[in-house]
Motif scaffolding. Structure first.
Motif, PDB file in Angstrom:
ATOM      1  N   ASP A  42      26.180  17.821  78.643  1.00 43.71           N
ATOM      2  CA  ASP A  42      26.532  17.547  80.036  1.00 43.71           C
ATOM      3  C   ASP A  42      27.511  16.385  80.167  1.00 43.71           C
ATOM      4  OD1 ASP A  42      24.876  15.465  79.348  1.00 43.71           O
ATOM      5  OD2 ASP A  42      23.454  15.749  80.996  1.00 43.71           O
ATOM      6  N   SER A  44      30.687  16.533  79.881  1.00 44.09           N
ATOM      7  CA  SER A  44      31.938  16.995  80.465  1.00 44.09           C
ATOM      8  C   SER A  44      31.793  18.472  80.828  1.00 44.09           C
ATOM      9  CB  SER A  44      33.077  16.813  79.453  1.00 44.09           C
ATOM     10  OG  SER A  44      34.210  17.576  79.795  1.00 44.09           O
ATOM     11  N   PRO A  45      32.582  18.973  81.796  1.00 42.12           N
ATOM     12  CA  PRO A  45      32.579  20.409  82.081  1.00 42.12           C
ATOM     13  C   PRO A  45      33.354  21.224  81.054  1.00 42.12           C
ATOM     14  CG  PRO A  45      34.110  19.292  83.534  1.00 42.12           C
ATOM     15  CD  PRO A  45      33.399  18.217  82.770  1.00 42.12           C
ATOM     16  N   TYR A  81      29.146  32.591  81.117  1.00 44.06           N
ATOM     17  CA  TYR A  81      30.266  31.690  80.871  1.00 44.06           C
ATOM     18  C   TYR A  81      31.047  32.220  79.676  1.00 44.06           C
ATOM     19  CZ  TYR A  81      27.246  28.767  83.760  1.00 44.06           C
ATOM     20  OH  TYR A  81      26.441  28.299  84.773  1.00 44.06           O
ATOM     21  N   THR A  95      34.983  24.795  82.836  1.00 43.27           N
ATOM     22  CA  THR A  95      34.253  24.485  84.078  1.00 43.27           C
ATOM     23  C   THR A  95      32.768  24.795  83.931  1.00 43.27           C
ATOM     24  OG1 THR A  95      34.775  26.685  84.980  1.00 43.27           O
ATOM     25  CG2 THR A  95      36.281  24.869  85.533  1.00 43.27           C
ATOM     26  N   LYS A  97      29.210  22.938  83.055  1.00 44.96           N
ATOM     27  CA  LYS A  97      28.415  21.749  82.772  1.00 44.96           C
ATOM     28  C   LYS A  97      26.934  22.142  82.792  1.00 44.96           C
ATOM     29  CE  LYS A  97      28.354  16.810  83.826  1.00 44.96           C
ATOM     30  NZ  LYS A  97      28.906  15.743  84.670  1.00 44.96           N
TER      31      LYS A  97
END
Length: 260
Positions: A42, A44-45, A81, A95, A97
Motif C-alpha cells: 500500500d 503506492s498505487p 486488476y 492505479t 492500492k
C-alpha cells in the motif's frame, strides 16, 4: 557483512529454528523454471510484478524477463486488476492500492501454463519508537536500527524488513515472527546484511507486515544464506512449480541517522 557478525546471526537463527519444523529446500539446478516476483504493498498505487525464467546457476544473470504473459490480480470483492507489460519482464498496474483485510488472488498465464497464488493482506502493526542501537557482538561493535512496538495478542504476526543505506537500493534485511513473544512489547534489530554500518550513515528501513507464507519464504531464505549450506530456492507460495513469491502487505518507512 563481516564474517564474525554473520556467524553470530547464523547461530541465533539455528537456535530459533531448532524449535520449528524442519524444511527441505529445493536446491538450485540448471532446469529453467518460471520465476514470479510479486511484492504488492500500500506504499503506492503503482504495483509491479516481474515474470522471468531462471537460467543456469553459474550464469552471470540468473533470470531472463518474459514478454507476452497475461497477468492479473483479483480481490475477494470481485475486482480485477490487469497488469500491462513494460520492459525486462515487468508488468505494471498504476492505479491499484491494496487494502488490509482483503484477499487477493494472483493469476499468471505464460505459454499456455497457468500459475496462481492467494494472499490475505494483514493489518499494519504500528511502531511506537525507533532508535539506533550499538551492540558488542564477539568483541566488536555493530550498529542496528531498533524498532519497538506492542505485538497484538492471540494473533499470529509476521514481519519482513528491507534496508537502504545512504540512498542505495533496498535489500532484504530480516524476517521476524511473534512465535516467542506474542502479545508482548518487542524490539526488532535491523542491520545491513552486506556491509557494516558506520557513524554518519543514513539508513531507511521498510517494515512489511506479511502473511505466514511470505514469512516462511523469507525465513528460509535468511536461514539458508546465514548457514554454510549451498544456496537454495525458498519454497514458493505460487502453484505449478514456479519460483518466487506473491505477497500483499502494508508497509511503512523509518529513516534514521547513525551519530556518535
Amino acid at each position: 557483512m563481516n564474517a564474525k557478525l554473520s556467524f553470530i546471526l547464523s547461530s541465533l537463527l539455528l537456535l530459533i529454528s531448532s524449535c520449528e519444523e524442519k524444511v527441505d529446500l529445493n536446491l538450485n539446478d540448471a532446469t529453467a523454471r518460471i520465476v514470479i516476483d510479486a511484492q504488492l504493498s500500500d506504499a503506492s498505487p503503482v504495483q509491479r510484478i516481474r515474470i522471468s525464467r531462471s537460467v543456469g546457476f553459474d550464469d552471470p544473470i540468473n533470470t531472463s524477463g518474459i514478454k507476452g504473459a497475461t497477468v492479473w490480480v483479483k480481490d475477494n470483492e470481485n475486482r480485477n486488476y490487469s497488469f500491462q507489460y513494460e520492459k525486462d519482464g515487468y508488468y505494471i498496474h498504476r492505479t491499484f492500492k491494496p487494502l488490509s483485510g482483503r484477499t487477493y488472488t494472483l493469476h499468471v498465464d505464460v505459454q499456455k501454463q497457468q500459475y496462481g497464488s492467494t494472499c490475505r493482506m494483514p493489518a499494519y502493526v504500528a511502531v511506537e519508537s525507533t532508535h539506533i542501537s550499538e551492540k558488542n557482538l564477539g568483541g566488536e561493535n555493530y550498529f542496528f536500527a531498533a524498532l519497538t512496538f506492542k505485538d497484538p495478542a492471540k494473533i499470529s504476526n509476521y514481519y519482513i524488513y528491507t534496508l537502504s543505506t545512504n540512498g542505495g537500493p533496498f535489500r532484504f534485511a530480516r524476517a521476524e515472527s511473534d512465535q516467542f513473544n506474542d502479545g508482548l512489547k518487542v524490539t526488532h534489530y535491523i542491520t545491513d546484511q552486506e556491509k557494516d554500518l558506520s557513524p554518519g550513515d543514513t539508513i531507511t528501513v521498510r517494515r512489511y507486515c506479511v502473511d505466514q507464507k511470505t514469512y516462511q519464504y523469507w525465513n528460509e531464505y535468511q536461514s539458508n544464506n546465514l548457514s554454510n549450506a549451498a544456496p537454495g530456492n525458498p519454497k514458493s507460495n505460487i502453484s505449478n512449480n514456479a519460483l518466487g513469491y506473491f505477497s500483499v502487505a502494508p508497509v511503512m518507512e523509518y529513516k534514521l541517522k547513525i551519530t556518535q
